[in-house]
Motif scaffolding. Structure first.
Motif, mmCIF file in Angstrom:
data_model
loop_
_atom_site.group_PDB
_atom_site.id
_atom_site.type_symbol
_atom_site.label_atom_id
_atom_site.label_comp_id
_atom_site.label_asym_id
_atom_site.label_seq_id
_atom_site.Cartn_x
_atom_site.Cartn_y
_atom_site.Cartn_z
ATOM 1 N N LYS A 1 88.441 18.526 -9.245
ATOM 2 C CA LYS A 1 87.941 17.738 -10.370
ATOM 3 C C LYS A 1 86.384 17.354 -10.070
ATOM 4 O O LYS A 1 86.206 17.189 -8.886
ATOM 5 N N PHE A 2 85.698 17.617 -11.101
ATOM 6 C CA PHE A 2 84.291 17.619 -10.945
ATOM 7 C C PHE A 2 83.586 16.726 -12.092
ATOM 8 O O PHE A 2 84.072 16.976 -13.319
ATOM 9 N N VAL B 1 94.013 28.072 -9.129
ATOM 10 C CA VAL B 1 93.130 26.742 -9.072
ATOM 11 C C VAL B 1 93.187 26.158 -10.695
ATOM 12 O O VAL B 1 93.252 26.815 -11.509
ATOM 13 N N ILE B 2 93.240 24.935 -10.755
ATOM 14 C CA ILE B 2 93.219 24.113 -11.872
ATOM 15 C C ILE B 2 91.867 23.352 -11.662
ATOM 16 O O ILE B 2 91.709 22.463 -10.957
ATOM 17 N N VAL B 3 91.098 23.682 -12.386
ATOM 18 C CA VAL B 3 89.674 22.666 -12.348
ATOM 19 C C VAL B 3 89.762 21.730 -13.609
ATOM 20 O O VAL B 3 89.840 22.197 -14.864
ATOM 21 N N VAL B 4 89.389 20.636 -13.237
ATOM 22 C CA VAL B 4 89.354 19.474 -14.307
ATOM 23 C C VAL B 4 87.736 18.934 -14.139
ATOM 24 O O VAL B 4 87.213 18.848 -13.369
ATOM 25 N N LEU B 5 87.142 19.128 -15.730
ATOM 26 C CA LEU B 5 85.971 18.773 -15.792
ATOM 27 C C LEU B 5 85.737 17.746 -16.514
ATOM 28 O O LEU B 5 86.491 17.373 -17.332
ATOM 29 N N SER B 6 84.859 16.717 -16.424
ATOM 30 C CA SER B 6 84.090 15.691 -17.008
ATOM 31 C C SER B 6 83.118 16.372 -18.024
ATOM 32 O O SER B 6 82.759 17.643 -18.023
ATOM 33 N N ALA B 7 82.625 15.559 -18.831
ATOM 34 C CA ALA B 7 81.686 15.856 -19.839
ATOM 35 C C ALA B 7 80.341 15.744 -19.081
ATOM 36 O O ALA B 7 80.251 15.264 -18.131
ATOM 37 N N VAL C 1 90.479 22.793 -17.175
ATOM 38 C CA VAL C 1 91.107 21.778 -18.088
ATOM 39 C C VAL C 1 90.191 20.605 -18.338
ATOM 40 O O VAL C 1 89.447 20.154 -17.437
ATOM 41 N N ALA C 2 90.264 20.365 -19.757
ATOM 42 C CA ALA C 2 89.177 19.149 -19.878
ATOM 43 C C ALA C 2 89.943 17.589 -19.557
ATOM 44 O O ALA C 2 91.304 17.563 -19.604
ATOM 45 N N GLY C 3 89.327 17.042 -18.539
ATOM 46 C CA GLY C 3 89.788 15.853 -17.998
ATOM 47 C C GLY C 3 89.582 14.758 -19.333
ATOM 48 O O GLY C 3 88.927 14.849 -20.198
ATOM 49 N N PHE C 4 90.060 13.465 -18.902
ATOM 50 C CA PHE C 4 89.737 12.353 -19.813
ATOM 51 C C PHE C 4 90.312 12.322 -21.028
ATOM 52 O O PHE C 4 90.324 11.300 -21.631
ATOM 53 N N GLN C 5 91.107 13.370 -21.528
ATOM 54 C CA GLN C 5 91.695 13.819 -22.785
ATOM 55 C C GLN C 5 93.079 13.995 -22.822
ATOM 56 O O GLN C 5 93.695 14.800 -21.988
ATOM 57 N N GLY D 1 86.034 7.114 -16.589
ATOM 58 C CA GLY D 1 86.735 7.654 -15.404
ATOM 59 C C GLY D 1 87.994 8.401 -15.213
ATOM 60 O O GLY D 1 88.733 8.562 -14.435
ATOM 61 N N GLY D 2 88.383 8.559 -16.652
ATOM 62 C CA GLY D 2 89.814 8.921 -16.859
ATOM 63 C C GLY D 2 89.943 10.418 -16.389
ATOM 64 O O GLY D 2 91.105 11.085 -16.173
ATOM 65 N N SER D 3 88.960 11.250 -16.300
ATOM 66 C CA SER D 3 89.135 12.615 -15.597
ATOM 67 C C SER D 3 89.852 12.635 -14.132
ATOM 68 O O SER D 3 90.525 13.516 -13.602
#
Length: 411
Positions: free
Chosen positions: A7-8, A36-42, A133-137, A151-153
């Motif tokens: 997660k970034f 790899v699953i990459v979770v990103l914030s805005a 993957v879009a975090g937070f949503q 901080g939901g990501s």
């Protein structure tokens, strides 16, 4: 298949240069043979910009429509980052919350994850090597887009790691790990190699912004090992994991503080059965988080009731209780916004006595008065005047030898 979740946050993906640095972190486990699953914030600042639009367009915005707008920040990050990966010849694709799907309840703005389709994710990983993957949503049962709160990501990443039983969940941020206290307050704060889930939960509840509290709850519940580390350095970070004997031997692992507090006192409340419920049930209905509570000894059938609430909730608390003044039967309501909480935290406190008295003595030596005290198995919290917050943090950090790299194991 071996799966790594990374997660970034927003500062890590704020521009093209930063995203290229992130890509090198992502390619490392990929080149080692992992999916790899990459979770990103805005991107940094984007969520605030979108929220400003919400408030500019509407005085009373519909929460579902607000979530639909605010979630687009993560969509932009994921699409752009997937483009970078594809330029490197990587089989990658962006995945939005409803496509995973990350199923949530319909508490828009603060939705809670109820299910993640493990089989669908693994199916996508058979076709692609990296999922962005879009975090937070997520999405609710009616397919409306939801968001998980600030901080939901972090929560997205840990929940995904739990669902697919990933080998590790790496949370990359702009700090190199979890520290014994805030380095901005205490220059001798040290990065911890490991911290127990329960300790991290207490640190997060006290305002430490390294991890969102719900992500730590997920990690503990599903036994997900979380590695907090810096996007901009290669050094190891802090492992958040189950407690072990080495953790239990240390009296105090960290010092946390929270300046976002206020003290409320109801003077001469009727000391009769049910009064506490009359005070705190209406506050709970307003979703006001009450923390420390002290009731003075009764005298002539009257008592004083003192408690703390977040500073942002003071006006709502006062309005709610003033409407109930005659029902509750108090004589006066006082508030004090010039307070803060300082806590000592450590799983070793479960098996050692004298920790609280050692902390109290250290504060007394600096003439810091304690206004209220609350305790749990692994935490002692003192409410103090906020002007002494930084001094109290440094004093307690030193008192438990956290300055020295060898925390106290005995008193």
């Amino acid at each position: 298949m071996n799966i790594v979740v990374q997660k970034f946050g927003g500062t890590s993906v704020r521009n093209l240069e930063c995203q290229r640095q992130v890509m090198q972190k992502v390619l490392r486990p990929y080149r080692a043979g992992n999916k790899v699953i990459v979770v990103l914030s805005a991107m940094a600042g984007e969520t605030n910009r979108l929220l400003d639009l919400v408030n500019e367009w509407s005085d009373n915005p519909d929460p579902a429509e607000a979530d639909s707008l605010v979630s687009t920040g993560e969509q932009v990050s994921c699409a752009l980052f997937a483009m970078l990966l594809k330029q490197q010849g990587v089989k990658a694709r962006s995945v939005l919350g409803f496509q995973a799907p990350v199923e949530t309840d319909d508490s828009y703005g603060q939705a809670r994850i109820v299910n993640i389709d493990e089989n669908k994710l693994k199916g996508m990983l058979k076709e692609y090597d990296i999922l962005v993957v879009a975090g937070f949503q997520g999405c609710d049962h009616g397919q409306r887009i939801t968001t998980l709160g600030r901080g939901g990501s972090d929560t997205s990443a840990v929940a995904l790691a739990a669902a697919i039983k990933a080998d590790v969940c790496e949370i990359y941020t702009d700090v190199p790990g979890v520290f014994t206290t805030d380095p901005n307050v205490c220059s001798k704060a040290r990065k911890m190699d490991k911290i127990a889930y329960d300790e991290m939960l207490e640190m997060a509840s006290m305002g430490a912004k390294v991890l969102q509290i719900r992500s730590v709850e997920f990690a503990k519940k599903y036994n997900v090992t979380v590695h907090v580390r810096s996007t901009f350095a290669d050094e190891p970070g802090t492992i958040v994991t189950q407690e072990d004997e080495t953790m239990e031997s240390v009296l105090v692992s960290g010092i946390a503080y929270d300046k976002d507090q206020a003290r409320i006192t109801l003077v001469h409340v009727k000391d009769t059965p049910g009064v506490s419920a009359q005070i705190f049930s209406p506050l709970a209905e307003k979703k006001i988080l009450v923390d420390m509570i002290v009731q003075n000894p009764s005298k002539d059938g009257k008592t004083d009731m003192t408690f703390t609430v977040p500073r942002a909730d003071v006006d709502q608390t006062i309005k709610t209780l003033e409407k109930l003044k005659y029902e509750i039967g108090y004589e006066e309501l006082n508030s004090n916004l010039n307070v803060s909480k300082v806590s000592i935290i450590g799983v070793g406190m479960r098996n050692h006595s004298g920790v609280a008295s050692h902390a109290f003595r250290a504060l007394a030596d600096e003439n810091i008065n304690i206004l209220m005290i609350s305790t749990s198995e692994i935490k002692v919290t003192c409410l103090i005047d906020d002007k002494y917050t930084e001094l109290a943090v440094r004093t307690l950090h030193k008192a438990f030898h956290l300055d020295e790299g060898e925390p106290l194991e005995t008193l």
